[in-house]
Design a protein around this motif. Structure first.
Motif, short mmCIF file in Angstrom:
data_model
loop_
_atom_site.label_atom_id
_atom_site.label_comp_id
_atom_site.label_asym_id
_atom_site.label_seq_id
_atom_site.Cartn_x
_atom_site.Cartn_y
_atom_site.Cartn_z
N MET A 57 8.57 -4.29 -14.63
CA MET A 57 8.70 -4.49 -13.20
C MET A 57 9.24 -3.20 -12.60
N VAL A 58 8.84 -2.89 -11.37
CA VAL A 58 9.28 -1.66 -10.72
C VAL A 58 9.73 -1.99 -9.31
N GLY A 102 0.81 -1.21 0.00
CA GLY A 102 0.00 0.00 0.00
C GLY A 102 0.84 1.25 0.00
N GLY A 103 2.01 1.18 0.66
CA GLY A 103 2.90 2.33 0.66
C GLY A 103 3.39 2.68 -0.72
N ALA A 104 3.75 1.67 -1.51
CA ALA A 104 4.21 1.92 -2.89
C ALA A 104 3.08 2.52 -3.72
N ARG A 137 8.82 9.44 -13.65
CA ARG A 137 9.33 10.43 -14.61
C ARG A 137 9.51 9.79 -15.99
N ALA A 138 10.04 8.58 -16.03
CA ALA A 138 10.23 7.91 -17.31
C ALA A 138 8.90 7.62 -17.99
N ALA A 139 7.91 7.17 -17.22
CA ALA A 139 6.61 6.86 -17.80
C ALA A 139 5.91 8.11 -18.31
N SER A 140 6.05 9.23 -17.58
CA SER A 140 5.44 10.48 -18.03
C SER A 140 6.04 10.92 -19.36
N ARG A 141 7.35 10.86 -19.46
CA ARG A 141 8.01 11.27 -20.71
C ARG A 141 7.71 10.30 -21.83
N ALA A 142 7.62 9.02 -21.50
CA ALA A 142 7.27 8.04 -22.53
C ALA A 142 5.87 8.30 -23.06
N VAL A 162 12.56 -1.52 -13.91
CA VAL A 162 12.91 -0.12 -13.67
C VAL A 162 13.10 0.06 -12.17
N CYS A 163 14.26 0.57 -11.79
CA CYS A 163 14.58 0.69 -10.38
C CYS A 163 14.21 2.08 -9.84
N GLY A 164 13.35 2.10 -8.83
CA GLY A 164 12.96 3.36 -8.18
C GLY A 164 11.63 3.86 -8.68
N ILE A 165 10.68 4.05 -7.75
CA ILE A 165 9.35 4.52 -8.15
C ILE A 165 9.40 5.92 -8.75
#
Length: 704
Positions: free
Chosen positions: A424-425, A318-320, A457-462, A449-452
């Motif tokens: 995977m994240v 839930g924290g993630a 940021r990567a998903a937004s730019r993608a 992908v390492c780090g939420i």
């Protein structure tokens, strides 16, 4: 039979894909020789390598020759790392041996100042005289990893992974660090290049080569400046056509950074907002950290374009999920709620106490039944606004962190059948290891992908990049200019009359050259009177403006303006007084065109009048622009609500505003390359009424 669809070899293919290399300056005592020769062994280079030195000695097992001419066999590339005083001679020797491609590691050129720049110019002139192509100088070279062809002292990162991204850097040390970081994230590199001083070949040339380089799925650039903007723009558009993402980290955004960049490579950093606009036009993804550069390029190399902009996130934590919910908005990433039918289907698959939301907390129930993930993932991914699925479950990085093998197996089976990309994240940033790679292979896991935060940021730019591919491409010509002999346009009224002739709506006006003409102007009051002088750009400061003048007072206002201006600027030429109807209310916009020294004509739109200096709320785009471009610029302004009927004011007709801005931009382009700037301030907007009230043109070399 030849493949009719095969692309012709790139003009730099013999440089970047060598089958034989001469190491000019190699000696047993040279640190560089050891690094470079080791690379040929580490990469498994299958071609021929020759050592060239004054004594013709063998070097670390490589056969030696006293000159390139003594080799007696064709050589694709000469890698020069002799002292600077010997570089020209080494270049002549290599050319005499028939070598047409060279890379120069030797430093002491433009990066050192004026004297070094002169030496670099001599190097360039010698290359032209000899008809050779060279890379550098002051460059660590390049590794064509996918071809096992190093011409570089940049070390290999082990294990050498399946090629995915290319790294192009104007800093050699940074290229090496980026390569190591990519390896730690399980992202294989296809090509790693350090461009050095770019005396002849530039970053743009290698990007152009990489667009057609099949092993390269994404291009990651670390840049201080773009020395060949026209080639870069063409390459970026070709990459867009091939749906090959370019991700760039361009440094030099601050004044201090600009000075550092000058000292480091002799570069000149351009205006940062201009470069933002260029990236938006060309579909280039801009990032602001080395980690984001590699993570974003690496993710896109695996996912390709996203079919929709939304992220579906699934976790046992839930924290993630809360981290994603908090962070998505700040980076502009869509995390859409599931539609009712999807939510109902998810609810039926989950524990009674779980909530069918996005981000989706599947809770610890999957610990007891890992196959639950195999049923949940396809349903969550099936929501219509989802373009990327992120699955947050730990992957092992050491023998002691075994992870959840049954859950990983279920994830691998689930994502295999998806019609959209999945990743995977991990919750935190970490290095992936051989243990991780073994788990990925064993369970058929997607890219990790390492780090939420980095993932968001990567998903937004993608998502942004993927959406740009759905819009028509627009070119960029930094050298564009149409008219060689532009009209003089020495006064405000001449500028407005010129704009009116190009279809821009402008305020009506009469030019009075006497008190009598002012009194007979025939314009209904209230009026605005402004001095007309080619020598006075800032009229108010010279006392040359009167507002809210009644028709009956036009003559007196005319005299008052002339008296004030003659006292303030006795040297100024006075051509009369402009009389126009007074416009009140509405929103004032500034529309300005300037010529950036790197990228050519740029148009700026923002809130005008005094607000332009107070708020600096502007949007910038390369010219030419379309209505769609301008509408997007207006909507990006922080004060965009002022144009949409703020507090009872009439909403602006954005189509009319956009049309006026497009016409101003086209009119500026038509003035040709001698134009320094054209400014309309204000362009007043009242509902569907749009008018240019003031105009100014400055030519190159002309003082304002």
């Amino acid at each position: 039979m030849a493949d009719a669809t095969a692309r012709p070899a790139h003009r730099l293919s013999t440089l970047f894909e060598p089958r034989s290399v001469a190491l000019v300056g190699a000696t047993e005592r040279s640190m560089w020789s050891a690094f470079i020769i080791r690379n040929f062994k580490d990469f498994g280079f299958a071609g021929k390598v020759y050592a060239v030195n004054r004594n013709g000695s063998d070097v670390l097992g490589v056969k030696g020759y006293a000159s390139c001419r003594e080799i007696g066999e064709p050589v694709d590339v000469a890698f020069l790392f002799v002292p600077q005083s010997a570089v020209l001679g080494a270049m002549e020797d290599a050319a005499a041996a028939g070598i047409r491609n060279m890379a120069i590691l030797t430093s002491g050129y433009a990066e050192t100042g004026e004297e070094g720049a002169a030496l670099q110019q001599a190097l360039l002139e010698k290359a032209r005289e000899l008809g050779v192509t060279f890379w550098g100088p002051n460059s660590l070279g390049f590794n064509n990893v996918s071809a096992s062809a190093p011409v570089s002292s940049i070390p290999a990162a082990f294990p050498i992974l399946e090629p995915r991204i290319a790294i192009v850097s104007q800093s050699g040390a940074t290229a090496s660090e980026l390569n190591e970081f990519a390896n730690s994230q399980n992202i294989g590199t296809s090509f790693v290049a350090a461009t050095g001083n770019e005396a002849q070949l530039s970053l743009a040339d290698v990007v152009d080569y990489l667009v057609d380089h099949e092993p390269t799925r994404a291009i990651a650039i670390f840049s201080e400046s773009i020395r060949d903007p026209a080639t870069f723009a063409r390459a970026a558009l070709r990459a867009r056509e091939r749906q090959k993402p370019i991700v760039i980290l361009k440094i030099g955004r601050s004044e201090l950074a600009t000075q550092v960049a000058k000292a480091h490579t002799g570069s000149l950093a351009g205006d940062d907002r201009v470069f933002d606009a260029v990236c938006e036009r060309l579909g280039i993804i801009r990032v602001y950290s080395t980690e984001d550069l590699i993570i974003t390029a690496g993710m896109l190399a695996e996912t390709g374009p996203l079919p929709k902009p939304g992220l579906g996130f699934i976790s046992i934590s839930g924290g993630a999920c809360t981290l994603v919910a908090d962070g998505a908005d700040s980076v502009g990433l869509l995390v859409p709620p599931p539609p009712p039918e999807t939510a109902a289907a998810l609810k039926s698959l989950m524990a009674d106490f779980a909530s069918a939301m996005n981000p989706l907390d599947v809770t610890g129930a999957v610990m007891g039944d890992p196959t639950m993930l195999e049923r949940i993932i396809p349903v969550a991914a099936g929501a219509p606004e989802i373009g990327l699925i992120g699955i947050n479950i730990a992957v092992p990085t050491s023998e002691d962190s075994a992870g959840l093998p049954p859950a990983l197996t279920a994830i691998g089976r689930a994502v295999k059948g998806l019609d959209k990309p999945a990743i995977m994240v991990t919750t935190t940033t970490k290095s992936l290891t051989d243990v991780t790679r073994a788990a990925i292979r064993e369970h058929a896991l997607p890219h990790v992908v390492c780090g939420i935060d980095a993932m968001l940021r990567a998903a937004s730019r993608a998502a942004w990049w993927s959406q740009t591919l759905k819009t028509p491409a627009q070119g960029l010509d930094p050298e564009r200019g149409i008219v060689d002999a532009p009209p003089p346009l020495s006064s405000e009224r001449a500028v407005l009359d010129y704009l009116a002739g190009k279809g821009v709506p402008v305020i009506p006006a009469v030019v009075a050259t006497s008190r009598a003409e002012a009194e007979a102007a025939g314009i209904e009051g209230p009026l605005v009177l402004k001095i007309l002088s080619p020598d006075i750009a800032h009229k108010t400061e010279a006392g040359g403006v009167r507002l809210n003048v009644a028709e009956a007072d036009a003559g007196a206002a005319y005299d008052a303006i002339l008296d004030a201006v003659k006292a303030a600027r006795p040297d100024a030429r006075i051509e009369g007084v402009i009389i126009s109807p007074m416009r009140q209310g509405g929103v004032e916009l500034l529309v300005g065109v300037t010529r950036d020294p790197t990228w050519g004509a740029m148009i700026t739109v923002g809130f005008g009048g005094v607000l332009v200096e107070l708020l600096a709320d502007v949007a910038i785009s390369p010219l030419p622009v379309t209505r769609g471009n301008v509408t997007g610029m207006l909507n990006r302004l922080r004060g965009a609500k002022l144009l949409k009927g703020f507090r009872g004011a009439p909403a602006a007709d954005l189509d009319r505003v956009a049309d006026a801005v497009v016409r101003i931009g086209d009119a500026a382009l038509a003035l040709g390359p001698k134009l320094e700037s054209l400014e309309v301030n204000p362009l007043i907007v009242r509902g569907d009424d749009v008018e240019a009230l003031d105009g100014l043109v400055i030519w190159k070399g002309e003082e304002e």
